[in-house]
Design an enzyme around this catalytic site. Structure first.
Site, PDB file in Angstrom:
ATOM      1  N   GLU A  42     -19.308 -53.011 -15.116  1.00  0.00           N
ATOM      2  CA  GLU A  42     -17.864 -52.833 -14.979  1.00  0.00           C
ATOM      3  C   GLU A  42     -17.633 -51.850 -13.717  1.00  0.00           C
ATOM      4  OE1 GLU A  42     -16.043 -50.972 -18.645  1.00  0.00           O
ATOM      5  OE2 GLU A  42     -14.767 -49.839 -17.348  1.00  0.00           O
ATOM      6  N   ARG A  46     -11.748 -46.891  -9.338  1.00  0.00           N
ATOM      7  CA  ARG A  46     -11.224 -45.238  -9.269  1.00  0.00           C
ATOM      8  C   ARG A  46     -11.696 -45.045  -7.579  1.00  0.00           C
ATOM      9  NH1 ARG A  46     -14.149 -42.394 -14.327  1.00  0.00           N
ATOM     10  NH2 ARG A  46     -13.397 -44.313 -15.687  1.00  0.00           N
ATOM     11  N   THR A  69     -10.973 -49.294 -15.433  1.00  0.00           N
ATOM     12  CA  THR A  69     -10.167 -48.158 -15.092  1.00  0.00           C
ATOM     13  C   THR A  69      -8.770 -49.140 -14.465  1.00  0.00           C
ATOM     14  OG1 THR A  69     -11.615 -46.761 -14.531  1.00  0.00           O
ATOM     15  CG2 THR A  69      -9.464 -45.885 -14.065  1.00  0.00           C
ATOM     16  N   LYS A 129     -11.657 -51.262 -26.329  1.00  0.00           N
ATOM     17  CA  LYS A 129     -12.677 -50.221 -26.041  1.00  0.00           C
ATOM     18  C   LYS A 129     -12.218 -49.007 -26.701  1.00  0.00           C
ATOM     19  CE  LYS A 129     -12.906 -47.334 -22.066  1.00  0.00           C
ATOM     20  NZ  LYS A 129     -13.459 -47.483 -20.177  1.00  0.00           N
TER      21      LYS A 129
HETATM   22  C1  3PG Z   1     -15.157 -45.274 -18.416  1.00  0.00           C
HETATM   23  O1  3PG Z   1     -14.383 -45.253 -17.479  1.00  0.00           O
HETATM   24  O2  3PG Z   1     -15.189 -46.053 -19.358  1.00  0.00           O
HETATM   25  C2  3PG Z   1     -15.905 -43.967 -18.710  1.00  0.00           C
HETATM   26  O3  3PG Z   1     -15.588 -42.892 -17.705  1.00  0.00           O
HETATM   27  C3  3PG Z   1     -17.138 -44.062 -18.916  1.00  0.00           C
HETATM   28  O4  3PG Z   1     -17.538 -43.228 -19.740  1.00  0.00           O
HETATM   29  P1  3PG Z   1     -19.070 -41.999 -19.466  1.00  0.00           P
HETATM   30  O5  3PG Z   1     -18.874 -41.708 -18.023  1.00  0.00           O
HETATM   31  O6  3PG Z   1     -18.807 -40.964 -20.188  1.00  0.00           O
HETATM   32  O7  3PG Z   1     -20.256 -42.796 -19.641  1.00  0.00           O
END
Ligand code: 3PG
Length: 209
Positions: A42, A46, A69, A129
């Site tokens: 994924e 960002r 995101t 999610k």
């Molecule tokens: C996401 O965008 O799903 C999260 O930022 C991932 O979470 P983590 O960086 O705490 O693993």
């Protein structure tokens, strides 16, 4: 609408979440993830290069590449045009759900409450999610939230690491676990593909126990 995402997540079990600052890292990163045994990734929207990263990783063909995101319909369109095969959002937004449906790709919106889950179910979704999973209360929270929704399956993400992975995957409501611990922003910045490969292989191994 989410049937193919449900199947995909049930098969891959682990979704590396990538926030990639520079598109030139996309090809070696995809190689490292695939060599470690990952089958999907994924790419978060960002960073300014996210679209190019999706394009490059999808073109490489080793991984099923999705976009994370995704906050707007416009981002959903750009992600799918770049080759994203699924969309992930941190929260539940009707605009993104409708856009995904129109674009013909599955979407896993983020939920953190029973109210959001009810909205997701009402929108016709059965795969979501759970975000941010660890700060929300981890497996205890997941179990309590999942109980009234036996038809819903989860991808917990947020604060999860290699140690917590097998516990989440042992939950019957969990299809797959997402996280950045296999390819952290620091590892991406230092282009440490050997370490990304090692952490991915460790996670893949952990997902089989
Ligand atoms: C996401 O965008 O799903 C999260 O930022 C991932 O979470 P983590 O960086 O705490 O693993």
């Amino acid at each position: 609408m989410t049937a193919d995402l449900t199947d995909l997540l049930a098969k891959v079990r682990i979704v590396p979440v990538l926030t990639v600052p520079d598109a030139t890292t996309a090809a070696p990163l995809a190689e490292a993830l695939a060599a470690g045994g990952a089958r999907c990734a994924e790419v978060t929207f960002r960073t300014p290069d996210a679209e190019q990263v999706v394009k490059a990783m999808a073109a490489q063909g080793d991984l099923v590449v999705g976009a994370g995101t995704v906050l707007t319909a416009e981002q959903a369109e750009r992600a799918v045009a770049a080759g994203a095969r699924f969309l992930v959002s941190p929260g539940l937004d009707d605009e993104v759900i409708v856009a995904a449906r129109e674009l013909g790709v599955p979407v896993a919106p983020g939920v953190a409450t029973a109210t959001e889950l009810m909205r997701a179910v009402k929108a016709g979704l059965d795969t979501v999610k759970l975000f941010p999973a660890q700060p929300l209360g981890g497996r205890a929270m997941l179990r309590a939230l999942a109980a009234p929704f036996p038809g819903v399956r989860f991808m917990p993400t947020g604060g999860i690491d290699a140690a917590a992975l097998p516990g989440y995957l042992a939950e019957p409501s969990v299809l797959a676990v997402g996280g950045s611990w296999m390819a952290t922003p620091a590892l991406l910045k230092s282009r440490d593909y050997a370490e990304i490969r090692r952490l991915t292989a460790e996670a893949v191994k952990g997902s089989m126990t």
